[in-house]
Structure formats: structure tokens, C-alpha cells
Design an enzyme around this catalytic site. Structure first.
Site, short mmCIF file in Angstrom:
data_model
loop_
_atom_site.label_atom_id
_atom_site.label_comp_id
_atom_site.label_asym_id
_atom_site.label_seq_id
_atom_site.Cartn_x
_atom_site.Cartn_y
_atom_site.Cartn_z
NE ARG A 121 33.91 47.97 44.75
CZ ARG A 121 34.28 46.80 45.28
NH1 ARG A 121 33.41 45.84 45.45
NH2 ARG A 121 35.53 46.62 45.67
CG HIS A 167 37.79 24.78 51.55
ND1 HIS A 167 38.81 23.90 51.22
CD2 HIS A 167 37.08 24.17 52.52
CE1 HIS A 167 38.70 22.80 51.95
NE2 HIS A 167 37.65 22.94 52.75
CG ASN A 276 32.85 35.93 35.81
OD1 ASN A 276 33.99 36.16 36.18
ND2 ASN A 276 32.55 34.87 35.08
CD GLN A 316 63.56 66.32 35.90
OE1 GLN A 316 64.19 65.29 36.14
NE2 GLN A 316 64.04 67.28 35.14
CD GLU A 401 33.73 39.99 44.71
OE1 GLU A 401 33.55 40.12 43.49
OE2 GLU A 401 33.04 40.55 45.58
N GLY A 402 38.79 36.49 43.81
CA GLY A 402 39.82 36.02 42.90
C GLY A 402 41.08 36.83 43.08
CG ASP A 405 49.71 35.59 42.22
OD1 ASP A 405 49.98 36.54 41.47
OD2 ASP A 405 50.38 35.32 43.24
CG PHE A 421 43.80 26.51 38.81
CD1 PHE A 421 43.67 27.58 39.65
CD2 PHE A 421 43.47 26.68 37.47
CE1 PHE A 421 43.20 28.81 39.21
CE2 PHE A 421 42.99 27.90 37.01
CZ PHE A 421 42.86 28.97 37.88
#
Length: 422
Positions: A121, A167, A276, A316, A401-402, A405, A421
Site C-alpha cells: 500500500r 527533521h 492529507n 471467553q 505521515e504524522g 501524538d 507544538f
């Protein structure tokens, strides 16, 4: 772009069965363990057809080679050509031979691919969301004509260079720079390093983000046009997750890039809008991975007999673990479908919605896959049971990708209006 005719027929049968069910109000519906909240009823006929096409391809072509790929860290780039031939790459793009389907349909594709492996993916998502997406969104007509069709067919492989060694979650502090080339008129010179870049060792097209006069800009680098010594993409080996994908670095040393290869976007808006889209796909994808864990655990628990020859599924604690995992998978899928509908609506999408489903679905998929792994006992160590591979992969999806947290802080800022931040 055509999809498998057999899936279209199945979609028609599904639509007919829904009609029959609606007429039989007096009959009691049967609980479907593999679709607990009837998410299929929310899909259009085209979306069902696309989902079935992706499912058939993934089960027939990806599943048989995933164990060898994971063991050897070997990614077969022909996979992207196979996906391209079915219209699975850049699926929401409406031009240049791409199918232009709904966001939900694109999410269903990633769900089926990640049902096999997160690495597969990841390779597909980079190609579609992080390379084709920004070219379609921020590229000139000439740039689109030059690159989109080949990328959509999988003839060219792309990668996305944002993350740097120093970074990770702070891309605004990137050190990669672009400046006017000292000797080549009409060119920029790019220098810097990117790391943990999916597809970079095999990429023909490298979309790299760099600072030009202090502002972040996107540059499309064509490997074939780079002079020797200006571009290196060494592979990063010995990973503990996403081993079925290929990962590397991007090392730039005064790499010349034509001015016409710069995208028309400035600032973090460029890479974040691409991310996004990829995060949206991940929210669907990890549900697929968790669903595979649920199915494999259910099968194992029904077949494995312990303590007076009883199947493990009778006990169970085993049933509770399956119930918990199934519930969160069903909730996560419904949430992802809803965000997909909003994404395609006139109302538009708040990016925090994607932060919410990416964070929640990744967190729950990782938690439940680890818990379901316990049911396999010592057998979970064997990769032939697949669940350990999913667990290792889902740790990475929760991180990249983020990281989870970071998305919590994005949501916290949206809820309170206060920046946490720094």
C-alpha cells in the site's frame, strides 16, 4: 478505464439482494461477522465493483509473493504496472487516462492492498497521492501532460522527498535548499538529504521539497537528466517493518533542475495537502490490515484445539479479543467512508478530520493486531501465519505521515484554539 466484468455482475447481484432484503422487513437480518455494521450498503455500485477488482487482484497477484518479498526486502516494480493496467493508480484524477472515481473508491483500493501488506500500500500511495496528486493539483498543463499518464500506467515510478535526517515531524525546518544554478541558465541547483523515502531507489521521478529564498517549493527531478554525482538514492536495508516496499534516501549535491520543473505552490500547503490525501488512504488501509488479522485469527481459533479438544474460539478471552477488534475495525471503516463523502462534497474537508481518522484507525489497528497475535501463541513467530508481519507494519503506519501524538496535538489545537507544538 474498465474494471473486471465479474465484479460488475457481483455489484448488480448485491444491489438486487438489497432490494429483496428491503422487501422482507419481517425477516430477521443475519449478522455478518466480516461486515458487522453493513458498510457495503453505503457504497455505490461502481465503488463495489472497484473494491472487488482490487480485492481480486490483491488476492491473486500480491498475496502469493508477499512472504518472499518480506523475507528478502525485494519490491517488484512491475506491481505498479499491474495496478496501472487496472486503473488503481491516481484513481481520483479525472484526466490523462486516470479513472476519476470517488475518494471512497480510492480508499477501498488502499484497504484491499493493505489487507495483503502495508508495504505494498505504501508503494502505491506514494505513486498516487504523493507524486501524481501534487502534479495534478499544482502542476502546469505541460507538467501534467509530461508525467501523469506514465505515472498512472506505472511506466514511471515516483517518490516524494520531504522527511530529512534531522527533521522528521518538523518539515518546516528542512535544510534542503534550491538556488539559481551558478552556470546553467534557467536551472536551479538543489542540495540536501531526504530519508525514509519509499520508492526512492527505483524512482524515475522524484518530487523533492526544498527552500528557495527561505520559502518551501516543490521540484520534480527526472533521474535520467541528472549528471553523475548530483543525485544518489541508496536503499535503507534491514528494516523491521514495511519490508515488502523499497525505502531509501535522496542525496542531492548541486543537482540541476529546470525552472519549468517547479510546481506552482509555496509553503507547507504543498506537501501537507499531498500528505492529507495519503493519510486518508492510510485510514482505510490499516482497517484492511486489521480485517485480515481478524479473519486469520478467527480461522486459527476455530481450527486450533486445546484443553479437552475444544477450539480456542470457544473460550471467553478469545471471543472478547475478536469482538473488540471487530468493533473498532467496523467503526473505523464507517468513519473513513464518512470523511470520504465529505471530502467529495461541496462543503469541503477540514484537515483535522483526516488527522482524527488516521490517528484513531492506526492506533486501534496496531493495538488489536498485537492483541490478536497473542491467540496464536508461539505460532505467531512464524511468518507463515502473517499476523506478526502485520503487527510490524502497523507500528510504522502509526508513526509515519504524522506520528499519532502529532495528530493528537493537531486535534487539540483545533479543539482549544491553542498551539501546543512549541
Amino acid at each position: 478505464m474498465s474494471f473486471l466484468t465479474s465484479t460488475t455482475r457481483r455489484a448488480s447481484r448485491l444491489a438486487s439482494s438489497r432490494l429483496i432484503s428491503s422487501r422482507s422487513a419481517s425477516s430477521r437480518a443475519t449478522f455478518q461477522w466480516d461486515d458487522p455494521l453493513s458498510s457495503q450498503t453505503l457504497l455505490t455500485e461502481e465503488e463495489v465493483s472497484i473494491q472487488e477488482t482490487a480485492h481480486a487482484y490483491c488476492q491473486d497477484r500480491l498475496l502469493p509473493r508477499v512472504l518472499d518479498a518480506y523475507r528478502t526486502e525485494n519490491y517488484d516494480r512491475s506491481i505498479l504496472q499491474e495496478m496501472g493496467s487496472l486503473g488503481l493508480l491516481g484513481p481520483t484524477i479525472k484526466t490523462h487516462g486516470c479513472p476519476g472515481v470517488s475518494s471512497v473508491a480510492s480508499g477501498l483500493i488502499t484497504r484491499e492492498v493493505e489487507r495483503i501488506d502495508s508495504g505494498y500500500r505504501s508503494g502505491m500511495s506514494v505513486q498516487s497521492s504523493l507524486v501524481m496528486g501534487p502534479i495534478d493539483q499544482f502542476g502546469s498543463p505541460a507538467q501534467k501532460d509530461r508525467w501523469l499518464e506514465k505515472l498512472g500506467k506505472g511506466e514511471s515510478v515516483g517518490c516524494f522527498g520531504l522527511t530529512e535526517p534531522n527533521h522528521g515531524s518538523d518539515p518546516g525546518s528542512m535544510e534542503t535548499t534550491a538556488r539559481p544554478h551558478p552556470t546553467k541558465k534557467g536551472y536551479y541547483s538543489l542540495s540536501g538529504s531526504k530519508t525514509w523515502i519509499t520508492n526512492s531507489p527505483i524512482a524515475d521521478i522524484l518530487l523533492v521539497w526544498a527552500k528557495l529564498d527561505g520559502q518551501i517549493k516543490g521540484f520534480v527531478i527526472e533521474r535520467a537528466a541528472c549528471p553523475p554525482g548530483t543525485l544518489e538514492t541508496p536503499a535503507l536495508k534491514n528494516k523491521t517493518g514495511l519490508r515488502a516496499s523499497i525505502t531509501g534516501m535522496i542525496q542531492l549535491d548541486n543537482c540541476p533542475v529546470p525552472e519549468e520543473n517547479m510546481l506552482n505552490v509555496t509553503g507547507l500547503k504543498g506537501p501537507f495537502s499531498c500528505l492529507n490525501s495519503a493519510r486518508f488512504g492510510i485510514a482505510f488501509g490499516v482497517v484492511g490490515a486489521l480485517e485480515d488479522c481478524i479473519e486469520r485469527t478467527r480461522t486459527y481459533a476455530l481450527e486450533r484445539k486445546q484443553f479437552q479438544n475444544n477450539p480456542l474460539a470457544k473460550y471467553q478471552l478469545v471471543q472478547k479479543k475478536l469482538a473488540d477488534a471487530s468493533t473498532d475495525a467496523a467503526y473505523g471503516l464507517l468513519a473513513a467512508i464518512q470523511v470520504g463523502r465529505v471530502k467529495d462534497s461541496e462543503a469541503g474537508l477540514a484537515p483535522e478530520m483526516i488527522s482524527m481518522i488516521k490517528r484513531q484507525n492506526c492506533d486501534r489497528a496496531l493495538h488489536h493486531s498485537r492483541t490478536l497475535q497473542e491467540i496464536f501463541g508461539g505460532n505467531a513467530v512464524s511468518d507463515e501465519y502473517h499476523i506478526g508481519r502485520h503487527v510490524a507494519n502497523l507500528f510504522v503506519t502509526q508513526t509515519y505521515e504524522g506520528q499519532s501524538d502529532i495528530h493528537a496535538l493537531i486535534l487539540g489545537r483545533a479543539i482549544t484554539g491553542l498551539q501546543a507544538f512549541f
